[in-house]
Design a protein around this motif. Structure first.
Motif, PDB file in Angstrom:
ATOM      1  N   ARG A 206       0.007   3.777  19.864  1.00  0.00           N
ATOM      2  CA  ARG A 206       0.508   4.178  18.546  1.00  0.00           C
ATOM      3  C   ARG A 206       0.360   2.964  17.644  1.00  0.00           C
ATOM      4  O   ARG A 206       0.351   1.822  18.108  1.00  0.00           O
ATOM      5  CB  ARG A 206       1.978   4.579  18.606  1.00  0.00           C
ATOM      6  CG  ARG A 206       2.246   5.896  19.293  1.00  0.00           C
ATOM      7  CD  ARG A 206       2.658   6.973  18.310  1.00  0.00           C
ATOM      8  NE  ARG A 206       3.177   8.129  19.014  1.00  0.00           N
ATOM      9  CZ  ARG A 206       4.454   8.511  18.970  1.00  0.00           C
ATOM     10  NH1 ARG A 206       5.344   7.827  18.256  1.00  0.00           N
ATOM     11  NH2 ARG A 206       4.848   9.589  19.625  1.00  0.00           N
ATOM     12  N   ILE A 207       0.266   3.232  16.359  1.00  0.00           N
ATOM     13  CA  ILE A 207       0.082   2.151  15.381  1.00  0.00           C
ATOM     14  C   ILE A 207       1.440   1.661  14.911  1.00  0.00           C
ATOM     15  O   ILE A 207       2.302   2.467  14.552  1.00  0.00           O
ATOM     16  CB  ILE A 207      -0.745   2.653  14.173  1.00  0.00           C
ATOM     17  CG1 ILE A 207      -2.008   3.385  14.643  1.00  0.00           C
ATOM     18  CG2 ILE A 207      -1.092   1.489  13.241  1.00  0.00           C
ATOM     19  CD1 ILE A 207      -2.697   4.195  13.550  1.00  0.00           C
TER      20      ILE A 207
ATOM     21  N   ALA B 234       0.838  -1.207   0.000  1.00  0.00           N
ATOM     22  CA  ALA B 234       0.000   0.000   0.000  1.00  0.00           C
ATOM     23  C   ALA B 234       0.871   1.253   0.000  1.00  0.00           C
ATOM     24  O   ALA B 234       0.615   2.202  -0.735  1.00  0.00           O
ATOM     25  CB  ALA B 234      -0.911  -0.003   1.229  1.00  0.00           C
ATOM     26  N   LEU B 235       1.907   1.209   0.813  1.00  0.00           N
ATOM     27  CA  LEU B 235       2.812   2.357   0.878  1.00  0.00           C
ATOM     28  C   LEU B 235       3.466   2.605  -0.474  1.00  0.00           C
ATOM     29  O   LEU B 235       3.594   3.746  -0.912  1.00  0.00           O
ATOM     30  CB  LEU B 235       3.895   2.132   1.940  1.00  0.00           C
ATOM     31  CG  LEU B 235       3.432   2.258   3.390  1.00  0.00           C
ATOM     32  CD1 LEU B 235       4.532   1.795   4.331  1.00  0.00           C
ATOM     33  CD2 LEU B 235       3.034   3.690   3.700  1.00  0.00           C
TER      34      LEU B 235
ATOM     35  N   ALA C 114      -4.525  11.575  18.544  1.00  0.00           N
ATOM     36  CA  ALA C 114      -4.904  10.394  19.327  1.00  0.00           C
ATOM     37  C   ALA C 114      -4.049   9.182  18.991  1.00  0.00           C
ATOM     38  O   ALA C 114      -3.664   8.425  19.876  1.00  0.00           O
ATOM     39  CB  ALA C 114      -6.382  10.073  19.100  1.00  0.00           C
ATOM     40  N   MET C 115      -3.734   8.996  17.725  1.00  0.00           N
ATOM     41  CA  MET C 115      -3.101   7.743  17.320  1.00  0.00           C
ATOM     42  C   MET C 115      -1.655   7.881  16.838  1.00  0.00           C
ATOM     43  O   MET C 115      -0.971   6.877  16.649  1.00  0.00           O
ATOM     44  CB  MET C 115      -3.942   7.048  16.229  1.00  0.00           C
ATOM     45  CG  MET C 115      -5.406   6.972  16.567  1.00  0.00           C
ATOM     46  SD  MET C 115      -6.168   5.364  16.910  1.00  0.00           S
ATOM     47  CE  MET C 115      -4.968   4.197  17.297  1.00  0.00           C
TER      48      MET C 115
ATOM     49  N   TRP D 244       3.912   7.768   8.859  1.00  0.00           N
ATOM     50  CA  TRP D 244       2.783   7.676   9.794  1.00  0.00           C
ATOM     51  C   TRP D 244       1.443   8.047   9.168  1.00  0.00           C
ATOM     52  O   TRP D 244       0.401   7.515   9.558  1.00  0.00           O
ATOM     53  CB  TRP D 244       3.047   8.567  11.011  1.00  0.00           C
ATOM     54  CG  TRP D 244       3.093  10.034  10.691  1.00  0.00           C
ATOM     55  CD1 TRP D 244       4.167  10.744  10.259  1.00  0.00           C
ATOM     56  CD2 TRP D 244       1.999  10.953  10.744  1.00  0.00           C
ATOM     57  NE1 TRP D 244       3.825  12.056  10.062  1.00  0.00           N
ATOM     58  CE2 TRP D 244       2.501  12.216  10.350  1.00  0.00           C
ATOM     59  CE3 TRP D 244       0.649  10.845  11.099  1.00  0.00           C
ATOM     60  CZ2 TRP D 244       1.703  13.350  10.289  1.00  0.00           C
ATOM     61  CZ3 TRP D 244      -0.156  11.980  11.034  1.00  0.00           C
ATOM     62  CH2 TRP D 244       0.379  13.219  10.632  1.00  0.00           C
ATOM     63  N   GLN D 245       1.459   8.955   8.186  1.00  0.00           N
ATOM     64  CA  GLN D 245       0.187   9.385   7.601  1.00  0.00           C
ATOM     65  C   GLN D 245      -0.514   8.218   6.913  1.00  0.00           C
ATOM     66  O   GLN D 245      -1.728   8.037   7.032  1.00  0.00           O
ATOM     67  CB  GLN D 245       0.419  10.504   6.587  1.00  0.00           C
ATOM     68  CG  GLN D 245       1.129  11.703   7.205  1.00  0.00           C
ATOM     69  CD  GLN D 245       1.236  12.871   6.255  1.00  0.00           C
ATOM     70  OE1 GLN D 245       0.447  12.988   5.323  1.00  0.00           O
ATOM     71  NE2 GLN D 245       2.194  13.746   6.492  1.00  0.00           N
ATOM     72  N   TYR D 246       0.278   7.430   6.163  1.00  0.00           N
ATOM     73  CA  TYR D 246      -0.286   6.286   5.450  1.00  0.00           C
ATOM     74  C   TYR D 246      -0.699   5.205   6.425  1.00  0.00           C
ATOM     75  O   TYR D 246      -1.707   4.526   6.243  1.00  0.00           O
ATOM     76  CB  TYR D 246       0.729   5.761   4.429  1.00  0.00           C
ATOM     77  CG  TYR D 246       1.129   6.862   3.484  1.00  0.00           C
ATOM     78  CD1 TYR D 246       0.166   7.444   2.667  1.00  0.00           C
ATOM     79  CD2 TYR D 246       2.415   7.374   3.456  1.00  0.00           C
ATOM     80  CE1 TYR D 246       0.482   8.497   1.832  1.00  0.00           C
ATOM     81  CE2 TYR D 246       2.748   8.413   2.634  1.00  0.00           C
ATOM     82  CZ  TYR D 246       1.781   8.980   1.820  1.00  0.00           C
ATOM     83  OH  TYR D 246       2.096  10.024   1.008  1.00  0.00           O
ATOM     84  N   ILE D 247       0.103   5.036   7.459  1.00  0.00           N
ATOM     85  CA  ILE D 247      -0.184   4.024   8.473  1.00  0.00           C
ATOM     86  C   ILE D 247      -1.499   4.353   9.189  1.00  0.00           C
ATOM     87  O   ILE D 247      -2.357   3.499   9.393  1.00  0.00           O
ATOM     88  CB  ILE D 247       0.997   3.953   9.470  1.00  0.00           C
ATOM     89  CG1 ILE D 247       2.242   3.420   8.751  1.00  0.00           C
ATOM     90  CG2 ILE D 247       0.649   3.101  10.685  1.00  0.00           C
ATOM     91  CD1 ILE D 247       3.547   3.686   9.486  1.00  0.00           C
TER      92      ILE D 247
END
Lengths: 487, 487
Positions: free
Chosen positions: A143-144, A9-10, A135-136, A346-349
């Motif tokens: 954290r993701i 996806a990235l 939040a994430m 992080w944005q894509y995650i």
């Protein structure tokens, strides 16, 4: 296997239209300010001239909220680690039943003694960006992981010392919506504050145990508008009702857009002094651009474009951080599950995680395509060119005000915050000094009468992302109303 | 076990007199400039007014060097890893047999095709600091593990593309000495250059295969004096002898003290713009201190002291790096043997290693207490207030000149380098642009007629310590005489 999916996806995201000058938070403002429409924006005098509103109080919409808190309780977030010892809630609060306008929130209770800890609202900026970023990817309890599927505990979650409420505002942002889509075209500072206020009043009906709790509003970037404006709205309404509807005690704003003129001046000063643009371009910007009105000219636009080109492909939100590259392009691999290794992708995650249908279901969110920043809000109808009069109002009304700043952010730099505060001409009470955490300088502070400027060393625009431990120490000090240690 | 010994040593060092404002390289200059004595220093006009010296050539001392190279060959350094595939040499070159003055060098041949690769001299600054800093903590083939005993390979060693010669100069620095100790009191820019020149001529006799090799001089910090001054000395002597005694082609100087006035101005600009000192202190410094003469006053001294206090306990050589803490105080442990984890306690580690008797024996060094910076040189008798006239001379003599700068150094900041170069008023040939390595911005460059300014993103004062890969790419480009890639 899961890792391969998110990597794929990235790759796709990187191949198709990814840009590091990502369309989020302060960059939004930058684009909006520079768009053709923005030149004709009216500036709502409400924010520039603070007057005690003498109108009678017109009660806001309040709906019955019985039983809704229990409905909003999250059983578990997909991918969350074992042994979660706190309550999480999320869902919608209707702010206009006629329009069908509802705001989405995510609420995290403190794992220990939540009954005695304050209630703190967090807002991300934009305008039009989601507080699920905070939040994430910043200060929330999880954290993701880079797989985009599993979560790990954030040891420096702000919920360790407060009950944290994340609000997606205005309608059109994240999971927040309106059934009257024309509402989106009316977005601006004023109705964002008004709707957020209605949200708060109703949310406190849903969670009545928080009604008299000490309350703070925090946020970053364009929330340098939202946070003071909402605090001001709360205070005005408290006065009109002649009772403390919301027990607000203070605000903390990070890398905040406070005043357009000083913001722009500080930005280009920062770019030059941090050696990312040339002397010639800096000089031309200061000659060609009128920051007092930010009434941009083609000449100014061209030279600002030149500055962006000179900077090259760095993350302007943290000028020393690595950028998001495809796994093949990456030089080093991030350590999964470490709070010390912030993934530049992080944005894509975050988008990957929040667009998972099981995640949306667990969050009680309406199935939708969640975006970091709103695509449906394409214009912003009113904004304050300066928040300084509101800051003065908040100081006069005894609010605790901390202006914090990650010092390696090139988007809303520390220089901007310093220039903005200087414009207030407040007396200095505590001279500039370092503050310490674990024997290291966590940053610097200067205490003014009624306001504290405090920096976070080595932090970018989203301070808790890059310096979670320092950001947590700062937040804990803020809540205690004490300066962090001087050694 | 070994680790415990070095940890114990570190604890002792931290307990007894350790200060993070470590007495090394540029800080030396700062102290010297501010010392009482310095105010009466005479500035040698030799360096400020460049004239073609019309004197006849008086041949320098040259001693027979037969067989000495083989004697200097290092069989192995204690703790070095397996499979070292290059030649290392070290030892002494006498520069004055009457005084008994000898300079210590460490020489590393390139592992591949050393016959065709250039010869490059590296000098550290101070004045009075050792080039073994560069050799063992920056760009040499090995770095020392945090145990202070074992070495690991530096994948980004500059010896991969050049034959690297590290010289400890002047006498009194590191292993270099004089049997006439009064020599130490005569130290200064001029005799450092003169002795270094005599060293070079004799060293080339010892290693005659390098006599006609392309030669470059590189260095950092106060070597912003040494390097151009030595290059100038070489060129003058080449002219006088009417032959190419040393085939010099160019210089590269990093975070270099070039010009005192612009240096001081750039330093305090950097401190303020990087939010480590207050507005008030910045303003007072610029009001109270006269940088044109750096004829310091008590008022200026006091306000500069205040600035140092405001900064607090950070590593001013890399304002975002961790400082050296005792293991108990440390928050995270360094990863041993990783080129990407530069140990902030490197000074103690280097001193620990070089004071090991087996190491001194392997290096063919006289047994001594090796210091980072000289304790026997307590004064510095002549210095150029500006190197700019020499830079002009080097440009006129077609030398390649690269001024590089780690952009997070607060000791000799990028602003200082920019101001210094601006004072030359050179025409711009290549406008400011980023340069790339592995898809990331490695830094920025601006090409002037005859000189290149190039920054290294996220690097401190000792550029290759913090950004070894970027520093290596820069150095390789320098040797090729090509700008690093623009994408």
């Amino acid at each position: 296997m899961i890792k391969h999916i998110v990597i794929a996806a990235l790759c796709l995201l990187v191949l198709f239209g990814y840009s590091n000058a990502a369309d989020f938070q302060a960059n939004r403002l930058f684009k909006l300010l520079r768009s053709k429409n923005s030149r004709n924006w009216s500036v709502d005098k409400k924010w520039t001239v603070i007057e005690e509103d003498t109108d009678e109080y017109s009660p806001v919409y309040i709906a019955p909220q019985d039983g809704l808190a229990e409905h909003d309780k999250i059983s578990a977030l997909p991918g969350q680690p074992e042994g979660v010892g706190f309550n999480q809630y999320s869902g919608y609060v209707t702010v206009d039943p006629n329009a069908g306008r509802a705001l989405f929130y995510y609420f995290v209770e403190s794992p220990v003694d939540s009954d005695t800890k304050p209630l703190v609202l967090w807002l991300n900026g934009g305008p039009g960006c989601s507080s699920m970023i905070g939040a994430m990817s910043e200060l929330g309890p999880f954290r993701i992981n880079s797989d985009g599927k599993t979560l790990f505990m954030n040891d420096y979650a702000w919920s360790n010392v407060a009950n944290m409420l994340f609000l997606e505002s205005p309608a059109g942002v994240g999971f927040s919506y309106s059934n009257t889509t024309s509402d989106y075209d009316k977005s601006g500072d004023k109705n964002t504050a008004d709707d957020s206020y209605i949200f708060l009043v109703n949310w406190l009906e849903r969670f009545p145990q928080y009604k008299t709790r000490e309350f703070y509003i925090t946020g970053e970037s364009y929330a340098g508008h939202y946070v003071p404006q909402l605090a001001y709205t709360v205070l005005l309404n408290n006065k009109k009702t002649n009772q403390t509807v919301i027990n607000i005690k203070g605000i903390a704003i990070g890398n905040a857009v406070i005043d357009e003129e000083t913001h722009m001046k500080g930005k280009f000063d920062h770019w030059w002094s941090h050696a990312i643009i040339s002397d010639a371009t800096r000089d031309a910007i200061f000659k060609q651009c009128d920051f007092t009105s930010y009434n941009t000219s083609t000449t100014c636009d061209d030279i600002v474009d030149k500055a962006w080109n000179e900077i090259g492909d760095i993350d302007v939100y943290n000028i020393y951080a690595p950028i998001c590259l495809t796994p093949r392009e990456r030089n080093t691999s991030a350590i999964p599950g470490s709070i010390d290794a912030f993934d530049p992708c992080w944005q894509y995650i975050l988008e990957f995680y929040l667009n998972d249908t099981t995640v949306q279901k667990a969050l009680h969110a309406k199935p939708t395509s969640w975006d970091l920043c709103s695509d449906v809000i394409t214009n912003w109808n009113d904004r304050a060119v300066t928040i300084l009069p509101i800051i003065k109002y908040l100081i006069a009304n005894k609010q605790r005000i901390w202006v914090f700043s990650g010092d390696v952010d090139g988007q809303v730099p520390t220089t901007s915050s310093r220039y903005s505060i200087n414009a207030l001409n407040l007396p200095i009470e505590t001279g500039w000094r370092p503050w310490y955490l674990n024997k290291e300088v966590g940053g610097y502070l200067e205490g003014y009468k009624g306001l504290l400027l405090i920096t976070v060393r080595g932090a970018g625009h989203t301070v808790p992302s890059y310096q979670p431990q320092r950001a947590f120490a700062l937040f804990a000090s803020f809540l205690e109303g004490k300066l962090p240690p001087s050694s």
